[in-house]
Enzyme design. Sequence first.
Site, PDB file in Angstrom:
ATOM      1  N   THR A  27      -3.756   5.923 -15.214  1.00 19.43           N
ATOM      2  CA  THR A  27      -5.275   6.247 -14.902  1.00 19.43           C
ATOM      3  C   THR A  27      -6.040   5.107 -14.234  1.00 19.43           C
ATOM      4  O   THR A  27      -6.074   3.973 -14.684  1.00 19.43           O
ATOM      5  CB  THR A  27      -5.925   6.679 -16.245  1.00 19.43           C
ATOM      6  OG1 THR A  27      -5.163   7.896 -16.948  1.00 19.43           O
ATOM      7  CG2 THR A  27      -7.136   6.952 -16.172  1.00 19.43           C
TER       8      THR A  27
ATOM      9  N   LYS B  92      -8.907  13.526 -14.277  1.00 17.59           N
ATOM     10  CA  LYS B  92      -8.544  12.619 -15.204  1.00 17.59           C
ATOM     11  C   LYS B  92      -9.838  12.147 -15.883  1.00 17.59           C
ATOM     12  O   LYS B  92      -9.790  11.984 -17.179  1.00 17.59           O
ATOM     13  CB  LYS B  92      -7.425  11.679 -15.164  1.00 17.59           C
ATOM     14  CG  LYS B  92      -7.049  10.556 -16.473  1.00 17.59           C
ATOM     15  CD  LYS B  92      -6.444  11.329 -17.412  1.00 17.59           C
ATOM     16  CE  LYS B  92      -6.120  10.566 -18.459  1.00 17.59           C
ATOM     17  NZ  LYS B  92      -5.001   9.822 -18.612  1.00 17.59           N
TER      18      LYS B  92
ATOM     19  N   LYS C 191     -10.918   0.942 -20.982  1.00 16.14           N
ATOM     20  CA  LYS C 191     -10.796   1.015 -19.337  1.00 16.14           C
ATOM     21  C   LYS C 191     -11.063   2.311 -18.817  1.00 16.14           C
ATOM     22  O   LYS C 191     -12.030   2.282 -17.845  1.00 16.14           O
ATOM     23  CB  LYS C 191      -9.281   0.512 -19.061  1.00 16.14           C
ATOM     24  CG  LYS C 191      -9.220   0.368 -17.647  1.00 16.14           C
ATOM     25  CD  LYS C 191      -8.231   1.794 -17.113  1.00 16.14           C
ATOM     26  CE  LYS C 191      -6.809   1.847 -17.585  1.00 16.14           C
ATOM     27  NZ  LYS C 191      -6.247   3.077 -17.139  1.00 16.14           N
TER      28      LYS C 191
END
Length: 291
Positions: free
Chosen positions: A100, A175, A243
Site C-alpha cells: 500500500t 486501496k 502510514k
Amino acid sequence: MSKSNLKIGFVGTGVMGRSMVKNLLKDGYSVAVYNRTKSSAEELFALGVQWVDSVAGLARLSDVVITMVGYPKDVEEVYLSEEGLIPNAKPGSVLIDMTTSSPLLAQRIALAGKAGGIDVLDAPVSGGDVGAQNGTLVIMVGGEEGVFDKVKPIFEAMGKNIILQGPAGAGQYTKMANQITVAGGMIGVCEAIAYAQKAGLDPSRVLDSIAGGAAGSWSLSNLGPRMIAGNFEPGFYVKHFIKDMNIALESAKEMGLMTPGLELAKSLYEQLAAEGEENSGTHALYKLYMK
C-alpha cells in the site's frame, strides 16, 4: 509461458509476504526471494524457495517481480534506486507492487518502467494475515489491461476478488478508499464492544447478534473476537495503518476533499502508537477504550 518456466521474484517476506509466497508455491510457481532480513524468509527455504542476496540480482533473473514492503520510501528505493528493480529488470518483464503506497509514486514508477520496456502494475491488497494465509486477498489493480490479463493467474494464486480499477495509480487510489472505510469502521467496532462490556453484557454474544445484521463487517467478524480474547497480534501493524492514513489524507487534500472521520481515526491511532502499540495489530485500538 508455463508455471514451471516462469520465474517469479518476491521482495518482502514479512507477515503478509511469507503467506503470499507459500500460496504461489502451492499453485506450482517457482519463487526466488529477497528480504532485508534473511531470517524472515528462513521458513520458506525448506519449501524450495531460492534466496537472492540483492534486489538487482532478483530483477535480473525474474520474469515477474512482486514487492510487498513497508513504506512508500521503501517502494521508491526498491524500484528506482541504482540497485533497484527498474534499472535492472529485463525488458518485457512485469513488476507488481502489492505494497500500500502513494498513487502518485505508482504513476511515476509505471512511467519509469515504460521508458525501459518494463510493465508495472500497482496491486495493493486487503484481507490481512487471514486473507494472505488462505489465498483470499482482495487485489486492487492499476495498470494496462493487457498486462493485467497476462499476470492474472498469478493474482489468482493469492486472492479471490481481483479487479483492474484503471490505469497506473488506480489500484492505490482504490486501496485508499478501502483504508478510509476500515479506519471509520474500526472506531465503530471498538466502541461497540467496549459499550457492551461496560453495559455488563457478554460481548461474544453481542457479537453473535450484531455481526449478522446491518452492522456486519469484516472487521467486526474477524477482529472483534480477537479484541474480546485480548489477542492483539498483528495481522496488520498499527504503524503501517498510520502510514496508509497519512497517504489517504495527503491524497484527499490534493483533491480538495474533506475527511474528518479519517482525521479522527489517525489521531486515535497516533495516540495508541505513542503508548507503545505501534507494532500491535490495528484492532489494538480497543485498548484505548478499555483503559
